[in-house]
Design a protein around this motif. Sequence first.
Motif, PDB file in Angstrom:
ATOM      1  N   GLY A  11      14.973  34.796  42.738  1.00  0.00           N
ATOM      2  CA  GLY A  11      15.136  36.214  43.034  1.00  0.00           C
ATOM      3  C   GLY A  11      14.530  36.614  44.373  1.00  0.00           C
ATOM      4  N   ASP A  12      13.911  35.685  45.083  1.00  0.00           N
ATOM      5  CA  ASP A  12      13.268  35.987  46.362  1.00  0.00           C
ATOM      6  C   ASP A  12      14.147  35.547  47.528  1.00  0.00           C
ATOM      7  N   LEU A  13      13.930  36.192  48.659  1.00  0.00           N
ATOM      8  CA  LEU A  13      14.587  35.816  49.899  1.00  0.00           C
ATOM      9  C   LEU A  13      13.526  35.426  50.926  1.00  0.00           C
ATOM     10  N   HIS A  14      13.869  34.487  51.788  1.00  0.00           N
ATOM     11  CA  HIS A  14      12.972  34.041  52.852  1.00  0.00           C
ATOM     12  C   HIS A  14      13.710  34.109  54.180  1.00  0.00           C
ATOM     13  N   MET A  15      12.980  34.449  55.224  1.00  0.00           N
ATOM     14  CA  MET A  15      13.577  34.477  56.549  1.00  0.00           C
ATOM     15  C   MET A  15      12.512  34.191  57.600  1.00  0.00           C
TER      16      MET A  15
ATOM     17  N   LYS B  79       7.944  43.838  49.413  1.00  0.00           N
ATOM     18  CA  LYS B  79       8.098  43.893  47.958  1.00  0.00           C
ATOM     19  C   LYS B  79       9.407  44.601  47.576  1.00  0.00           C
ATOM     20  N   GLY B  80      10.129  43.981  46.656  1.00  0.00           N
ATOM     21  CA  GLY B  80      11.348  44.581  46.130  1.00  0.00           C
ATOM     22  C   GLY B  80      12.522  44.570  47.083  1.00  0.00           C
ATOM     23  N   ARG B  81      12.448  43.765  48.153  1.00  0.00           N
ATOM     24  CA  ARG B  81      13.530  43.717  49.132  1.00  0.00           C
ATOM     25  C   ARG B  81      14.316  42.401  49.050  1.00  0.00           C
ATOM     26  N   GLY B  82      14.091  41.651  47.986  1.00  0.00           N
ATOM     27  CA  GLY B  82      14.763  40.367  47.858  1.00  0.00           C
ATOM     28  C   GLY B  82      16.079  40.461  47.110  1.00  0.00           C
ATOM     29  N   ALA B  83      16.454  39.355  46.482  1.00  0.00           N
ATOM     30  CA  ALA B  83      17.683  39.293  45.696  1.00  0.00           C
ATOM     31  C   ALA B  83      17.386  39.696  44.254  1.00  0.00           C
TER      32      ALA B  83
END
Length: 304
Positions: A210-214, A255-259
């Motif tokens: 559920g997380d995104l990385h960049m 926080k809360g900006r992922g998938a």
Amino acid sequence: MATDPYKELGVARGASQDELRKAFRKLAKENHPDRNPGDKKAEERFKRVAAAFDLLGDPDKRARFDRGEIDADGRDTFRGFNPGGSGGSGGSPFGAGGRFEGVDLEDIFDMFGGVGGVPRGGPRSSGPAKGHDVRARLEIDLEDSIVGATKRIAFSDGRTLDVTIPQGASDGQVLRLKGQGAPARAGGQPGDALIELGVKPHPVFRREGGDLHMDLPVSVPDAVLGGKVQAPTPDGTVSLNVPKGANSGSMLRLKGRGAVDPRTRQRGDLFARLIVTLPDGPDPALEAFAEKWRKERPYAPKRR
């Protein structure tokens, strides 16, 4: 469809369902009308490929086709049927001696209205048969899978349909659109459209559950002194505070900006890894400063 569906997809008859799906995805992507606007040959090729996969992608229909019970268009075949009445049976509609092969007796009786015009077994209680389901694949952007969207898809019969992508859609998820499949004969209900979603790789974000990385580039002054930088998110650009003395590899969390986690259905976080970046091209002032710094304040970076 006059061609062999296996040849249309470029696979062997013994190909697995996964091999069929991969071949279809490749050809559908290459010939999709959105990628080839105005190209009638690509459009026709797309329709043939979609029709071939509609037949072979359904294990039941594929098995019937392999047994010769239906043709490449999905229509029932009646081997041994001789409408001209030739042969040694004196005009029998079933050919010489009234024999026929590969045909179910129930189908033959039904085709001629049963015995004496009455359907075999009396009036049917189940009503007209439902039309076949059709299958298609729809490629969507990562942002669409997170926040939802409406996308248009083209079917092999030339129809187009607007598909509502739900929030939190996942790669491989199948949407069932009631009544949007193949029409039924004899007034039955049409089949459904089964739309498999494919989430395209993103040029910026990498998904982990559920997380995104960049990676987020920051200038040398912002890394040394701290400051605000603009950071992309699936919901739009936001302002992000870079702490004073930040190094490459430092991680900031939004926080809360992922998938959307497919298990918990909760929105994950977005992690931005800072990458301290020098300006494009040579900078004499920066070079002079670095030379002086190296002489007066040498240091060896620690391995992280």
